[in-house]
Write an enzyme that holds these catalytic residues in place. Structure first.
Site, PDB file in Angstrom:
ATOM      1  N   ASP A   1      58.729  -4.348   0.845  1.00 37.06           N
ATOM      2  CA  ASP A   1      58.932  -2.932   0.568  1.00 37.06           C
ATOM      3  C   ASP A   1      60.064  -2.470   1.495  1.00 37.06           C
ATOM      4  OD1 ASP A   1      58.847  -0.364  -0.333  1.00 37.06           O
ATOM      5  OD2 ASP A   1      56.690  -0.107  -0.126  1.00 37.06           O
TER       6      ASP A   1
HETATM    7  C1  BGC Z   1      58.338   2.524  -1.842  1.00 32.80           C
HETATM    8  C2  BGC Z   1      58.532   1.530  -2.973  1.00 32.80           C
HETATM    9  C3  BGC Z   1      59.913   1.702  -3.565  1.00 32.80           C
HETATM   10  C4  BGC Z   1      60.939   1.524  -2.468  1.00 32.80           C
HETATM   11  C5  BGC Z   1      62.365   1.659  -2.924  1.00 32.80           C
HETATM   12  C6  BGC Z   1      59.452   2.440  -0.831  1.00 32.80           C
HETATM   13  O1  BGC Z   1      59.362   3.442   0.117  1.00 32.80           O
HETATM   14  O2  BGC Z   1      57.102   2.306  -1.215  1.00 32.80           O
HETATM   15  O3  BGC Z   1      57.550   1.715  -3.948  1.00 32.80           O
HETATM   16  O4  BGC Z   1      60.095   0.808  -4.614  1.00 32.80           O
HETATM   17  O5  BGC Z   1      60.715   2.485  -1.451  1.00 32.80           O
HETATM   18  O6  BGC Z   1      62.640   2.952  -3.285  1.00 32.80           O
END
Ligand code: BGC
Length: 753
Positions: A266
């Site tokens: 993530d």
């Molecule tokens: C979120 C993800 C997301 C990523 C990119 C993160 O903060 O938890 O779900 O895909 O950011 O935007």
């Protein structure tokens, strides 16, 4: 003669150059060669630096390929309800493109509420086409974290509380997206079941709950759906961050499930090079590397899987076995996506996509209550319709966090209702209350001015007056995508509706008995007014076609057939995570201020174990406000008596249950036959019943259809932590079939030998 010679020599020239080309075509580019051979060939040509470069981002949403070899970059995008607008190279801010608006599809809670696998495939295919047209290779979704508490700000992006329903619904979505040569990235693996403390918590969960409740959707996504990538989560499990976690990524995902795809982190979930190298992570995104801040020129070179990794290899402290494995996985992904010459081109905002969004919205809306058949609205009687509530006029695709979108259009509920009823009736609007007037998320603006400074009393009086003078009242309220509502990064602060809506609803109920409450939310809410209100629709966040889908159900053009993918408890304490703790974390640690930063993480112990959602309510006999699986229709259905093809089955046998479902009303409609299994006597605690099959059947008035469910011992098993295996205990079981977890219509007993 001359001509003929010229033609012959031209031909010789062309074929010679073609031969030369095919002869020298490197294996990694030769499509006639098996993929694994091409991967090995590419790997053998790459330098150490090129391999390491592949393992981390080069921008906010992309990672490099191998420029020298012509292996393209990977471009990722959120996910999961539409394709996110373009941001700057290095920042979350908008890039300002004018060709990046798209169709927003209903949120995943709405998709899940259709209980229709076909809808899930349609969703994935359409969304994948948009991602493909926008030249994306990896879609950051779907999200399948289990609904543990109604306060989780991100529940709207997930598929509810049941591992079986989520597993069955996620697989066609993945296949649909990937049919475009675009990878899905099923997220967030694992145990990210709340937003509060998501970066600073350690989840303690027993193995039974882990395997029976929290892992199955991920397992289905990778083993049945073949999701080409998976995204690690932010939280910790066994005191290791999930995106660099030996147990989750190596032991379970890669060893037990044999996963051959790519694990990506993530955004900003990595914080340790050694763990990132050894614990199963393949691709690092979003790190704010130690000591470096946003905008630092060489930030990407200093990612945990960048220079620090290269230095360790060069100094001989770590070998290249892990490196080659990671690059092999990335190349495998490349051949399915960026280097796949057979993928379609995709398209954006086709008529077909709009229709998919609208239909899923209609099928996902859940009719929770319909006393006195207030709905559908009778257009012959409804000469004056009052629409009240902020969510009737508020854009819902902007906000909520990473799933925020820039849409081609979003039909608001008020506009949908006006379009549908405006010709026959006088549709008038009153706000009733002011909630959140914001309308911007990371540079995308809703373009609405929702400011209204009138005192609350004046707003309410205006709404009540309008309600009194109307034939029908439609209140459209609920939650929204602002912070501490249905939004990433924070949880809701309370279970009740915000902005004093309870008071507004009660006042409207007194003013007019023909009241329908439409709740726009991705979460359950308290409904202290439920006895006063005849009709309630749960409408979720429905994207571009929201207003049209809602109007179509209100009018009865679409007969509601959605079913709740999670329980609505009467009060928060009725939910097991809140009753048994721990939410948002261990109490003493909470009091001691833990969870504030990564140096002082807080523990969250899932004391309720496997008793999540209806498994808890049913077993403890705690009556919910609305149960898992509940949803009414404008027609009526009858279930016949279920039969089984045998009453004793052995461990390697299958058993088939048959039931007839009949539409006994006057409208065409769809019913979801739900099969629950109950272990009558067990040596371990088991839920009163668990969903093990469902089928949506479309029936004309008077029509009936036979529904069959075939199960084997996997549907009877529990996870034995000591054996680390699934066990189906011999004894008596019961198949319970109905149209909601609290409306079982017919039962059959059988025995497992
Ligand atoms: C979120 C993800 C997301 C990523 C990119 C993160 O903060 O938890 O779900 O895909 O950011 O935007």
């Amino acid at each position: 003669m001359f001509k003929k010679t010229a033609i012959v020599s031209l031909f010789t020239l062309i074929s010679a150059s073609y031969m030369a080309q095919t002869q020298t075509l490197p294996i990694y580019l030769d499509e006639s060669k098996p993929v694994e051979q091409r991967i090995q060939d590419a790997l053998s040509r790459m330098t150490l630096e090129e391999k390491v470069a592949m393992l981390h981002a080069q921008s906010k949403f992309s990672s490099p390929g191998v420029p020298r070899l012509g292996i393209p970059e990977f471009w990722t995008t959120d996910g999961p309800h539409g394709v996110r607008p373009e941001v700057m190279w290095d920042e979350w801010d908008q890039a300002g493109w004018t060709n990046d608006s798209i169709i927003a599809y209903p949120a995943l809670t709405a998709l899940s509420a259709t209980w229709n696998k076909k809808m899930s495939w349609n969703y994935g295919k359409a969304l994948g086409e948009e991602a493909r047209y926008r030249k994306k290779d990896i879609l950051l979704g779907p999200g399948v974290n289990i609904y543990r508490t109604p306060l989780n700000g991100r529940n709207f992006e997930y598929m509810g509380e049941d591992p079986y329903l989520t597993s069955k619904m996620v697989v066609p979505y993945i296949k649909g997206v990937q049919s475009n040569g675009v990878a899905t990235s099923v997220k967030h693996f694992a145990l990210n079941n709340q937003e509060m403390f998501r970066h600073t918590s350690n989840v303690n969960v027993d193995d039974r709950a882990l395997y029976e409740i929290y892992l199955p959707p991920f397992k289905a996504a990778v083993t049945e759906g073949d999701s080409w990538t998976i995204m690690g989560a932010y939280d910790m499990y066994k005191n290791q961050y999930a995106s660099q976690n030996q147990y989750l990524l190596n032991d379970i995902l890669k060893k037990e499930w044999g996963y051959k795809g790519v694990v990506l982190s993530d955004w900003g979930a990595v914080n340790n090079t050694e763990q990132a190298i050894h614990n199963g992570l393949d691709l690092e995104f979003g790190s704010w590397t130690n000591g470096l801040s946003k905008g630092t020129k060489n930030a990407y070179d200093n990612y945990y899987l960048a220079k620090p990794y290269l230095d360790l290899i060069k100094s001989g402290k770590v070998g290249t076995k892990e490196l080659d494995d990671k690059v092999t996985r990335l190349l495998r992904l490349a051949y399915k996506t960026t280097m796949n010459r057979n993928k379609p081109f995709g398209n954006v905002a086709s008529e077909e996509h709009k229709a998919v969004a609208k239909e899923i919205g209609e099928e996902g809306i859940v009719l929770l209550k319909n006393q006195g058949n207030v709905l559908p609205i009778d257009v012959n009687k409804a000469k004056k319709i009052a629409v009240i509530g902020e969510n009737a006029i508020k854009v819902m695709t902007v906000g909520g966090g990473s799933s925020s979108l820039k849409v081609k259009y979003e039909t608001l509920p008020l506009d949908g209702i006006k379009n549908r009823f405006g010709k026959q009736a006088d549709v008038q609007y009153a706000r009733g209350y002011v909630g959140d007037i914001g309308g911007e998320y990371n540079g995308v603006k809703s373009g609405q001015n929702l400011k209204d400074d009138r005192p609350a009393e004046e707003l309410l009086n205006e709404a009540v007056e309008l309600a009194k003078n109307s034939d029908y009242v439609i209140f459209v309220g609920g939650l929204n995508k602002s912070d501490f509502q249905d939004s990433e990064g924070n949880d809701r602060k309370s279970y009740g509706l915000p902005y004093n809506q309870d008071h507004v609803i009660s006042a409207l109920a007194k003013a007019n008995k023909n009241l329908a409450v439409v709740l726009v939310s991705g979460n359950a809410v308290a409904m202290p007014w439920i006895k006063e209100v005849p009709s309630v629709l749960q409408s979720w966040y429905l994207g571009s076609e929201a207003g049209n889908s809602i109007a179509s159900v209100l009018a009865g053009d679409a007969n509601p057939s959605g079913k709740l993918p999670f329980t609505f408890p009467v009060k928060l304490e009725d939910n097991s995570a809140h009753r048994l703790g721990e939410y948002p974390g261990q109490k003493d640690e909470l009091a001691a201020g833990k969870g504030k930063d990564q140096k002082n993480p807080i523990n969250i112990t899932y004391n309720e174990s496997i008793f999540v959602g209806y498994r808890w309510h049913d077993t403890k006999k705690i009556k919910p406000l609305f149960s898992f699986g509940h949803g009414l229709s404008y027609t009526t259905f009858e279930f016949g008596k279920a039969t089984a093809d045998k009453n004793v089955m052995s461990q390697d046998d299958k058993i088939t249950f048959t039931v007839i479902v009949k539409n006994t009303g006057k409208r065409a409609g769809a019913e979801v036959a739900q099969l629950y299994i109950s272990d009558i006597k067990a040596s371990v605690p088991r839920p009163a019943k668990e969903l093990k099959g469902f089928e949506k059947v479309f029936l004309n008035p008077g029509e009936q259809k036979e529904v069959t469910f075939t199960i084997d011992k996997t549907s009877l098993s529990y996870f034995d932590a000591e054996k680390h295996d699934w066990v189906a205990e011999p004894g008596d079981f019961e198949a319970q079939i109905g149209n909601s977890s609290d409306a079982i219509k017919t039962k059959v007993k059988f025995t497992l030998k």
